[in-house]
Design a protein around this motif. Structure first.
Motif, PDB file in Angstrom:
ATOM      1  N   UNK A 121      78.409  21.831 -25.721  1.00  0.00           N
ATOM      2  CA  UNK A 121      79.729  21.234 -25.938  1.00  0.00           C
ATOM      3  C   UNK A 121      80.874  22.144 -25.511  1.00  0.00           C
ATOM      4  N   UNK A 122      80.599  23.427 -25.337  1.00  0.00           N
ATOM      5  CA  UNK A 122      81.651  24.357 -24.929  1.00  0.00           C
ATOM      6  C   UNK A 122      81.946  24.275 -23.435  1.00  0.00           C
ATOM      7  N   UNK A 123      81.090  23.547 -22.696  1.00  0.00           N
ATOM      8  CA  UNK A 123      81.260  23.412 -21.248  1.00  0.00           C
ATOM      9  C   UNK A 123      81.629  21.966 -20.907  1.00  0.00           C
ATOM     10  N   UNK A 124      82.395  21.770 -19.855  1.00  0.00           N
ATOM     11  CA  UNK A 124      82.692  20.384 -19.429  1.00  0.00           C
ATOM     12  C   UNK A 124      81.390  19.684 -19.022  1.00  0.00           C
ATOM     13  N   UNK A 125      81.288  18.412 -19.389  1.00  0.00           N
ATOM     14  CA  UNK A 125      80.111  17.620 -19.030  1.00  0.00           C
ATOM     15  C   UNK A 125      80.560  16.455 -18.178  1.00  0.00           C
ATOM     16  N   UNK A 126      79.642  15.932 -17.396  1.00  0.00           N
ATOM     17  CA  UNK A 126      79.985  14.946 -16.378  1.00  0.00           C
ATOM     18  C   UNK A 126      80.692  13.703 -16.935  1.00  0.00           C
ATOM     19  N   UNK A 127      80.124  13.065 -17.950  1.00  0.00           N
ATOM     20  CA  UNK A 127      80.719  11.815 -18.426  1.00  0.00           C
ATOM     21  C   UNK A 127      81.294  11.902 -19.833  1.00  0.00           C
ATOM     22  N   UNK A 128      80.761  12.784 -20.647  1.00  0.00           N
ATOM     23  CA  UNK A 128      81.191  12.824 -22.044  1.00  0.00           C
ATOM     24  C   UNK A 128      82.325  13.820 -22.241  1.00  0.00           C
TER      25      UNK A 128
END
Length: 175
Positions: A121-128
């Protein structure tokens, strides 16, 4: 991994907390069994509810997913649904839908160690866009799963074993 024939007349709910790895797993599972994929993150984005995690907004996302599931059913394809499904009333809507079709429903609960979830969760994720605050809120409101289900432990390791476990679960219980 052994290739399986396309599963027919099946709805699979892949559920879990934000950051658990459920979306990654659900997409791979849909591909493996030849099912359509429908995710809450993409649906939320498409209906303009990004960043809106109040209960009424979440319910709107799941209502839209149910509407889309009904359209997919008309095509005859099996379906993998991806979302937190953290409330029993949300799960009940999809369970009733599957029962109304006489389709087999499977629930797969993806879990992960909290340390791994927080790292993800500390990193950007593609869709969420769910972050630690959303994770903590959903975790505190998560209602126990009453139905039979398979629990899958997510790691940063190979996906192969987890997919094999899920596919065996589905095929061994599918008539």
């Amino acid at each position: 991994m052994k290739r399986y024939s396309k599963v027919k007349s099946v709805i699979i709910i892949v559920m879990g907390l934000p950051g658990s790895g459920k979306s990654y797993f659900a997409k791979a599972l849909a591909k493996e069994i030849g099912a359509d994929y429908l995710g809450s993150d993409r649906t939320r984005k498409e209906i303009g509810l990004m960043g809106k995690y109040q209960l009424n907004n979440k319910m709107s996302v799941y209502e839209e997913m149910l509407s889309r599931a009904k359209e997919i059913h008309k095509s005859g394809n099996s379906l993998v649904l991806d979302g937190t499904f953290y409330k029993q009333k949300i799960r009940d809507s999809f369970i009733s839908f599957a029962q109304s079709l006489s389709w087999k429903l499977y629930i797969i609960h993806v879990i992960a160690d909290e340390e791994l979830i927080l790292k993800r969760l500390s990193k950007p994720r593609q869709e969420s866009e769910a972050d630690i605050i959303v994770y903590q809120k959903i975790k505190s409101e998560f209602e126990p799963i009453q139905e039979a289900h398979l629990q899958i432990q997510s790691t940063d390791g190979s996906l192969k074993e987890r997919l094999e476990k899920a596919v065996k679960y589905i095929y061994s219980n599918h008539e």
